[in-house]
Design an enzyme around this catalytic site. Sequence first.
Site, PDB file in Angstrom:
ATOM      1  N   LYS A 111       0.691  -1.301  -0.003  1.00 47.52           N
ATOM      2  CA  LYS A 111      -0.050   0.075   0.073  1.00 47.52           C
ATOM      3  C   LYS A 111       0.901   1.251  -0.131  1.00 47.52           C
ATOM      4  CE  LYS A 111      -4.091  -1.927   2.123  1.00 47.52           C
ATOM      5  NZ  LYS A 111      -5.099  -1.772   3.055  1.00 47.52           N
ATOM      6  N   LYS A 193      -4.423 -10.894  -5.485  1.00 44.68           N
ATOM      7  CA  LYS A 193      -5.446 -11.230  -4.696  1.00 44.68           C
ATOM      8  C   LYS A 193      -6.778 -10.454  -5.332  1.00 44.68           C
ATOM      9  CE  LYS A 193      -5.810  -8.800  -0.744  1.00 44.68           C
ATOM     10  NZ  LYS A 193      -5.848  -8.471   0.442  1.00 44.68           N
ATOM     11  N   LYS A 196     -11.106  -5.348  -2.944  1.00 40.60           N
ATOM     12  CA  LYS A 196     -12.112  -4.474  -2.879  1.00 40.60           C
ATOM     13  C   LYS A 196     -11.836  -3.095  -3.619  1.00 40.60           C
ATOM     14  CE  LYS A 196     -13.401  -4.652   1.995  1.00 40.60           C
ATOM     15  NZ  LYS A 196     -12.355  -4.191   2.992  1.00 40.60           N
TER      16      LYS A 196
END
Length: 329
Positions: A111, A193, A196
Amino acid sequence: MAVIFSGIQPSGELTLGNYLGALRNFLEYQDTDECYYCIVNQHAITVPQDPKELFQNTRNLAALYLAVGLDPKKVTLFVQSEVPEHVKLGWIMQSISYVGELERMTQYKDKAQKRGESVPTALLTYPPLMAADILLYGTNYVPVGNDQKQHMELTRILAERFNRLFGETFVVPDIKIGEGGARVMSLQEPTKKMSKSDENQNATIRLLDAPDVIVKKLKRAQTDSDNCVRYDKENKPGISNLMGIYRAITKDSYEKIEEMYSGKGYGAFKGDIADLLVDTLKPIQDHYNELINSPELLDSILDEGAAKAHAKASEMYRKVELAMGLCRR
Ligand code: TYM
């Protein structure tokens, strides 16, 4: 009776990964254990959020928790920011965490890389807050997907470190990873992965996707060109991911799936998965639509949840303050 705690961030519409890896496993414990399920909105703000969307996503997630079948009479469902002990203990957990061990977290590295020069400090201190969430309730088991393994290991390390430094206070929790669906991959880049926040809409199945959207996304799912339904994660990640989704829902083994689709090709297999997903998600979506139109009911469930969570969390927090000398009496 064990204590169960888990949390989901209200940072967007939930995906099939959230459902198969976490949410559906929450149901397993509600009849037998003391369960706390949290909407972790303070974790969500570790990356920028639009306030209106965060507000709405928080309510939507509460409705979804209930729509999958969690019973508010059996479980405590609440919003993290409404129980102040989470950030209070989060701060204390930061005081016993080392910058080096936080910098080693792979989710932080991923991130942070995306944020270039402006990495919020809270992205780094995300895991101590997660540890606080869990440790406040004397949690024994934490049902989560595979991607939370590293955060759970750190939670255990911090619990043990605190106990060593200040005396036996916390239960050291164990991770519970479900049998199938622990790591659902992107439909477009199956080595990544399913997430969202993926900007490519075709990469994720959302729990509230309409049937025609699910069919379309599956048709477009990346696969190889040999048209043979065979599990081989390394060389055939796309079809192996679809087989994983199929197995997570039907509980059929990979061998059985291979036998069933021998000579049938990807088209038939994708069509059947789409049907399976539509049938699985339809009752959840119907229930969700009822709940989202009952704001008073949602509010009363969340109010009661926050009160129950606060009562439990404040007992543990008091013990922590006493152990550390963070009090006058
Ligand atoms: P979050 O919101 O990213 O994800 C919620 C849950 O969904 C699981 N999950 C997946 N499982 C399988 N395949 C996927 N593609 C997939 N994507 C997500 C996650 O493993 C998780 O169980 N750090 C947590 C939130 C959290 C928490 C906690 C969890 C904060 N405090 C305390 C447990 C206990 C997270 O980012 O979840």
